[in-house]
Scaffold this motif. Structure first.
Motif, short mmCIF file in Angstrom:
data_model
loop_
_atom_site.label_atom_id
_atom_site.label_comp_id
_atom_site.label_asym_id
_atom_site.label_seq_id
_atom_site.Cartn_x
_atom_site.Cartn_y
_atom_site.Cartn_z
N PRO A 280 49.14 -21.96 -71.00
CA PRO A 280 49.16 -20.74 -70.19
C PRO A 280 47.92 -20.70 -69.30
CG PRO A 280 49.49 -20.25 -72.52
CD PRO A 280 49.07 -21.68 -72.43
N ASP A 281 48.01 -20.07 -68.18
CA ASP A 281 46.82 -20.02 -67.33
C ASP A 281 45.74 -19.17 -67.98
OD1 ASP A 281 48.56 -17.82 -65.03
OD2 ASP A 281 47.43 -17.33 -66.83
N THR A 282 44.58 -19.27 -67.46
CA THR A 282 43.42 -18.62 -68.06
C THR A 282 43.61 -17.10 -68.18
OG1 THR A 282 41.95 -20.34 -67.25
CG2 THR A 282 40.94 -18.24 -67.83
N ASP A 283 44.15 -16.50 -67.14
CA ASP A 283 44.33 -15.04 -67.16
C ASP A 283 45.27 -14.60 -68.28
OD1 ASP A 283 42.63 -14.73 -65.03
OD2 ASP A 283 44.23 -14.67 -63.52
N GLU A 284 46.34 -15.36 -68.48
CA GLU A 284 47.29 -15.01 -69.55
C GLU A 284 46.64 -15.10 -70.92
OE1 GLU A 284 51.55 -16.54 -71.44
OE2 GLU A 284 50.93 -17.22 -69.44
N ARG A 285 45.89 -16.18 -71.12
CA ARG A 285 45.21 -16.35 -72.41
C ARG A 285 44.19 -15.23 -72.64
NH1 ARG A 285 44.23 -22.91 -72.86
NH2 ARG A 285 46.05 -23.31 -74.17
N LYS A 286 43.48 -14.89 -71.60
CA LYS A 286 42.48 -13.83 -71.75
C LYS A 286 43.14 -12.48 -72.00
CE LYS A 286 38.57 -15.93 -69.37
NZ LYS A 286 37.53 -15.80 -68.32
N ASP A 287 44.31 -12.26 -71.43
CA ASP A 287 45.05 -11.02 -71.71
C ASP A 287 45.43 -10.95 -73.18
OD1 ASP A 287 44.86 -10.10 -69.13
OD2 ASP A 287 46.87 -10.80 -68.52
N LEU A 288 45.85 -12.09 -73.74
CA LEU A 288 46.20 -12.12 -75.17
C LEU A 288 44.98 -11.85 -76.04
CD1 LEU A 288 48.59 -15.23 -75.20
CD2 LEU A 288 49.24 -12.82 -75.45
N ILE A 289 43.86 -12.44 -75.66
CA ILE A 289 42.62 -12.23 -76.41
C ILE A 289 42.18 -10.77 -76.31
CG2 ILE A 289 40.14 -12.73 -76.39
CD1 ILE A 289 40.86 -15.64 -75.78
N ARG A 290 42.30 -10.19 -75.12
CA ARG A 290 41.92 -8.79 -74.95
C ARG A 290 42.78 -7.90 -75.87
NH1 ARG A 290 39.11 -6.15 -71.23
NH2 ARG A 290 39.05 -8.01 -69.89
N GLY A 291 44.08 -8.19 -75.92
CA GLY A 291 44.96 -7.40 -76.80
C GLY A 291 44.56 -7.53 -78.25
N GLU A 292 44.18 -8.73 -78.66
CA GLU A 292 43.75 -8.96 -80.04
C GLU A 292 42.48 -8.18 -80.36
OE1 GLU A 292 41.90 -12.69 -82.56
OE2 GLU A 292 43.37 -13.11 -80.98
N LEU A 293 41.51 -8.22 -79.45
CA LEU A 293 40.26 -7.49 -79.65
C LEU A 293 40.49 -5.98 -79.65
CD1 LEU A 293 37.82 -9.63 -77.44
CD2 LEU A 293 37.92 -9.53 -79.94
N GLN A 294 41.40 -5.52 -78.81
CA GLN A 294 41.72 -4.09 -78.77
C GLN A 294 42.35 -3.64 -80.08
OE1 GLN A 294 44.13 -3.99 -75.22
NE2 GLN A 294 42.45 -3.26 -73.94
N GLN A 295 43.23 -4.49 -80.65
CA GLN A 295 43.86 -4.16 -81.92
C GLN A 295 42.83 -4.05 -83.03
OE1 GLN A 295 46.92 -3.28 -82.57
NE2 GLN A 295 46.58 -3.10 -84.78
N LYS A 296 41.89 -5.00 -83.06
CA LYS A 296 40.84 -4.96 -84.09
C LYS A 296 39.95 -3.72 -83.92
CE LYS A 296 40.58 -9.94 -84.91
NZ LYS A 296 39.75 -11.16 -84.81
N ALA A 297 39.63 -3.41 -82.66
CA ALA A 297 38.80 -2.23 -82.41
C ALA A 297 39.54 -0.95 -82.81
CB ALA A 297 38.43 -2.18 -80.92
N MET A 298 40.84 -0.90 -82.55
CA MET A 298 41.62 0.27 -82.91
C MET A 298 41.67 0.45 -84.43
SD MET A 298 45.48 1.36 -81.74
CE MET A 298 44.93 1.67 -80.05
N GLU A 299 41.84 -0.66 -85.15
CA GLU A 299 41.87 -0.59 -86.62
C GLU A 299 40.54 -0.09 -87.16
OE1 GLU A 299 42.96 -4.48 -87.86
OE2 GLU A 299 45.07 -4.27 -87.27
N ARG A 300 39.43 -0.53 -86.55
CA ARG A 300 38.11 -0.09 -86.99
C ARG A 300 37.91 1.40 -86.72
NH1 ARG A 300 35.71 -3.44 -84.26
NH2 ARG A 300 35.06 -2.19 -82.47
N LEU A 301 38.30 1.85 -85.53
CA LEU A 301 38.16 3.27 -85.18
C LEU A 301 39.10 4.14 -86.00
CD1 LEU A 301 37.88 2.93 -81.31
CD2 LEU A 301 36.09 3.74 -82.85
N LEU A 302 40.28 3.61 -86.31
CA LEU A 302 41.23 4.37 -87.13
C LEU A 302 40.65 4.61 -88.52
CD1 LEU A 302 43.97 5.63 -87.72
CD2 LEU A 302 44.84 3.34 -88.25
N GLU A 303 40.02 3.61 -89.09
CA GLU A 303 39.44 3.78 -90.42
C GLU A 303 38.32 4.83 -90.37
OE1 GLU A 303 38.66 3.86 -94.26
OE2 GLU A 303 40.41 2.89 -93.32
N GLN A 304 37.53 4.84 -89.30
CA GLN A 304 36.49 5.85 -89.16
C GLN A 304 37.10 7.25 -89.04
OE1 GLN A 304 34.20 4.60 -85.76
NE2 GLN A 304 33.39 2.78 -86.77
N TYR A 305 38.17 7.36 -88.28
CA TYR A 305 38.84 8.66 -88.10
C TYR A 305 39.45 9.14 -89.41
CZ TYR A 305 42.27 12.09 -86.48
OH TYR A 305 43.01 13.22 -86.31
#
Length: 319
Positions: A280-305
């Motif tokens: 996949p081109d670089t932008d597509e791969r980075k979009d997938l990585i961004r989604g992964e990081l967002q999911q991890k961040a959301m799980e961390r914030l959810l636990e705090q909430y």
């Protein structure tokens, strides 16, 4: 999202006959004005362990069941806290929204409404109870988006750093393997059941010396791909179980592995094709990585909430 879909689908499964000698039901937790019962825990136990990638047979073992039940109870308490907060905000999931989601789920499973309803009820849950459980899950998702989603912020530098760690400077090509497998599942999570499953796998491996893989797969595999001669599909790195993937990507076209153990059981892995494709081109791969990081961040914030909700709520756990 896929993980959530699996969780919702299996929310109808219960675990009958796990503890004939135990008390049938009792209150194990109070969450403000709501209660959680032992029956609630048992109803949710199998979907919980499936979500964690464990064999449901582990619930038959008293030495593990207690700890797992406590994990299930924590999940149920958190769910009630979120649903209660949704009620304060007057958030609801209307029947039209619920019906739309259920129709999509049935479509994904290739089932009619009657077939889907029968599948749910064969696992011990009334279909109307399943509908309400799905409604609560959809409400939970909405609450998470409102309370946590808006706070998720992933910087470009974080994305770039993880991209370099995974792909380095050469991200132009990627290896794909086309694989089939024969799966043997232990009937329980004890050593004898695992030994029997491995024994069946070894017997099938011997047959492969004189018979083709597809025939042996159709006749012996205990997995859902048996009807397709064991054909699993074409995959890139990161899409398969790690133990399975390690062996599959080491094989050459036409090779068959020895017996391989994963969390799903015992496999014989057969590679039919290996190819290098343009990645996949670089932008597509980075979009997938961004989604992964967002999911991890959301799980961390959810636990705090959730921790905040637990602190300001009346939560009395007696289990």
């Amino acid at each position: 999202m896929k993980r959530l879909l699996v969780t919702m689908l299996f929310c109808a499964i219960c675990a009958p006959g796990l503890a004939h000698a135990e008390i049938v039901d009792r209150i194990v937790a109070r969450v403000n004005d709501d209660v959680v019962t032992l029956y609630d825990i048992r109803q949710s136990a199998i979907p919980f362990v499936l979500q964690q990638g464990m064999n449901p047979a582990i619930l038959e073992q008293p030495e593990h069941r207690g700890e797992l039940y406590r994990d299930v109870l924590k999940d149920l308490v958190d769910r009630k806290l979120l649903v209660q907060e949704a009620a304060k905000l007057e958030l609801t999931v209307k029947d039209d929204e619920l019906n739309q989601w259920l129709a999509y789920t049935r479509q994904q499973q290739g089932m009619t409404e009657e077939q889907f309803s029968q599948m749910i009820e064969q696992y011990g849950m009334r279909y109307d109870a399943y509908r309400e459980m799905v409604r609560q899950n959809l409400l939970k998702i909405r609450m998470i988006k409102i309370k946590v989603g808006s706070q998720v912020n992933v910087s470009q530098s974080e994305v770039d750093q993880l991209f370099r760690e995974r792909f380095g400077d050469d991200a132009n090509s990627e290896r794909f393997v086309t694989v089939s497998h024969i799966l043997f599942r232990p009937t329980d999570d004890n050593s004898s059941a695992h030994a029997e499953a491995r024994k069946r796998a070894i017997a099938a491996l011997r047959r492969l010396k004189t018979e083709d893989f597809e025939t042996v797969a159709r006749e012996t595999s205990e997995g859902p791909t048996s009807t397709k001669g064991g054909f699993l599909g074409t995959f890139r790195t990161g899409e398969l179980d790690p133990e399975f993937e390690k062996v599959a990507f080491a094989l050459q076209p036409g090779d068959t592995s020895d017996v391989v153990r994963t969390k799903f059981g015992y496999h014989l892995i057969h590679v039919t094709d290996v190819e290098e494709r343009s990645g996949p081109d670089t932008d597509e791969r980075k979009d997938l990585i961004r989604g992964e990081l967002q999911q991890k961040a959301m799980e961390r914030l959810l636990e705090q909430y959730l921790q905040t909700l637990r602190t300001r709520s009346f939560v009395d756990v007696r289990y």
